[in-house]
Design an enzyme around this catalytic site. Structure first.
Site, short mmCIF file in Angstrom:
data_model
loop_
_atom_site.label_atom_id
_atom_site.label_comp_id
_atom_site.label_asym_id
_atom_site.label_seq_id
_atom_site.Cartn_x
_atom_site.Cartn_y
_atom_site.Cartn_z
N LYS A 83 41.50 34.86 28.72
CA LYS A 83 41.25 35.32 30.07
C LYS A 83 40.15 34.48 30.72
CE LYS A 83 39.47 39.29 32.43
NZ LYS A 83 38.86 40.57 32.35
N LYS A 125 37.24 35.39 26.35
CA LYS A 125 37.02 35.77 27.74
C LYS A 125 35.89 34.90 28.28
CE LYS A 125 35.87 39.67 30.70
NZ LYS A 125 35.64 41.12 30.77
N SER A 166 42.20 38.82 38.68
CA SER A 166 42.17 39.20 40.09
C SER A 166 42.05 38.01 41.05
CB SER A 166 41.03 40.18 40.34
OG SER A 166 39.78 39.63 39.93
N CYS A 189 28.07 44.78 30.66
CA CYS A 189 29.12 45.29 29.78
C CYS A 189 28.57 45.98 28.52
CB CYS A 189 30.07 44.17 29.39
SG CYS A 189 30.89 43.43 30.83
C1 PBG Z 1 35.14 44.11 32.62
C2 PBG Z 1 36.38 43.40 33.00
C3 PBG Z 1 36.49 42.39 33.97
C4 PBG Z 1 37.84 42.11 34.06
C5 PBG Z 1 38.50 42.90 33.14
N1 PBG Z 1 37.57 43.69 32.49
C6 PBG Z 1 35.48 41.76 34.84
C7 PBG Z 1 34.29 41.15 34.27
O1 PBG Z 1 34.19 40.85 33.08
O2 PBG Z 1 33.36 40.98 35.06
C8 PBG Z 1 38.44 41.11 35.00
C9 PBG Z 1 39.81 41.41 35.45
C10 PBG Z 1 40.24 40.67 36.67
O3 PBG Z 1 39.47 39.88 37.27
O4 PBG Z 1 41.38 40.89 37.06
N2 PBG Z 1 34.68 43.87 31.35
ZN ZN Z 2 32.66 44.80 31.22
#
Ligand code: PBG
Ligand code: ZN
Length: 321
Positions: A246, A193, A272, A128
């Site tokens: 999240k 998160k 997801s 990221c």
């Molecule tokens: C990326 C991001 C992710 C999600 C939203 N933005 C995945 C991650 O951090 O690997 C996850 C969304 C989902 O699982 O529905 N920064």
């Molecule tokens: Zn990311």
């Protein structure tokens, strides 16, 4: 017996009258994956009912959703050229910028467009942020994220949502927006998160899996509810307008605790993996989809979330659940 709780459960009308929390579809934000190209609708196999769209087909699908009352969307980009620095995340004509311009031109204030701000779909290593000496470098990453947020806001995004979990990014993004006279563009911070296995299907969809290691040096450890409050307080102090937790279902305690710790609106992201589990079980008729989805939606509201980001949004709106 003087007190009989069952007395207030006798009819549907009575139960509706005394219901303590209410869910409304105004709370829903529907995520979209927008990909470079034309005339493209490609299903995401691990997320039944969810597709990749190119900007043109996205337009048509958003219009359908609008007719059912889905007027807030969250855009994720994919299919841009990947590089170690993730430069394709912030040139003026990214697929997210294109789609945003097109959507806002067509639907104006009828549609509220939020864009996800993160580098993982644009970096060749899938992290990221920017990697230096084998580590994700915080401050270099923040500079790029601020550029990306600015491109989105200049394209007309109504709100930007940084999901990278770098320290200090909310403050830097806020300053970049303000310096460009975009003082009215709010920031919805992915504040709390967690490093979660529930993101699995999303990473397939966004093609954003880390190519080495994991995200645990920037996303939160799920054992740490106190640290979660610290993250939220920092984002609030840096000027975040909405705080997000999240994933959602496994973290309702965190949502609830945050509700008691902030005056800001709280969003939860029903991610997801949470969606795919419901869809998979419902597809086998092991659970009743409508009942489970609506039970989950009310759980989010009961915990204290006012905004719900969910892939179920279209099903809820289209079926009038
Ligand atoms: C990326 C991001 C992710 C999600 C939203 N933005 C995945 C991650 O951090 O690997 C996850 C969304 C989902 O699982 O529905 N920064
Ligand atoms: Zn990311």
């Amino acid at each position: 017996m003087l007190i009989r709780p069952r007395r207030l459960r006798i009819s549907a009308a009575l139960r509706d009258m005394v219901a303590e929390v209410r869910f409304h579809k105004d709370m829903l934000i529907y995520p979209y994956f927008v990909e470079k190209g034309k005339n493209l609708i490609s299903p995401i196999s691990s997320m039944p009912g969810i597709n990749h769209f190119s900007p043109d087909t996205l337009m048509k699908d958003v219009e359908k959703g609008l007719k059912k009352g889905i007027n807030k969307i969250l855009l994720f980009g994919s299919g841009e050229e990947k590089s170690p620095e993730g430069k394709s995340a912030y040139h003026k004509d990214t697929v997210v910028a294109q789609a945003t311009r097109l959507l806002k031109k067509n639907f104006k204030d009828e549609l509220y467009v939020i864009t996800d701000v993160c580098l993982c779909a644009y970096t060749s290593h899938g992290h990221c942020g920017i990697v230096k000496n084998g580590r994700v470098h915080n401050d270099l990453s923040v500079t790029s994220l601020a550029r990306m947020a600015l491109v989105h806001a200049e394209a007309g995004a109504d709100m930007v949502a940084p999901s990278d979990m770098m320290d200090g990014r909310v403050g830097v993004i806020r300053k970049a927006l303000d310096d460009a006279d975009l003082t009215d563009t709010p920031i919805m911070a992915y504040s709390i998160k967690f490093a979660s296995a529930y993101y699995g299907p999303f990473r397939e969809a966004a093609d954003s899996s880390p190519q080495f290691g994991d995200r645990k040096s920037y996303q939160m450890d799920y054992r740490n509810p106190n640290e979660a409050m610290k993250e939220a307080a920092l984002d609030e102090a840096e000027g975040a307008d909405v705080l997000m937790v999240k994933p959602a279902l496994a973290y309702l305690d965190v949502v609830n605790r945050l509700r008691h710790n902030t005056r800001l609106p709280i969003a939860c992201y029903n991610v997801s993996g949470e969606y795919s589990m419901v869809k998979a079980a419902a597809g086998r008729k092991w659970i009743d989809e409508k009942s489970v989805v609506m039970e989950n939606m009310h759980a989010f509201v009961r915990a204290g979330a006012g905004l719900i980001i969910t892939y179920h949004a279209r099903d809820i709106a289209e079926n009038g659940w």
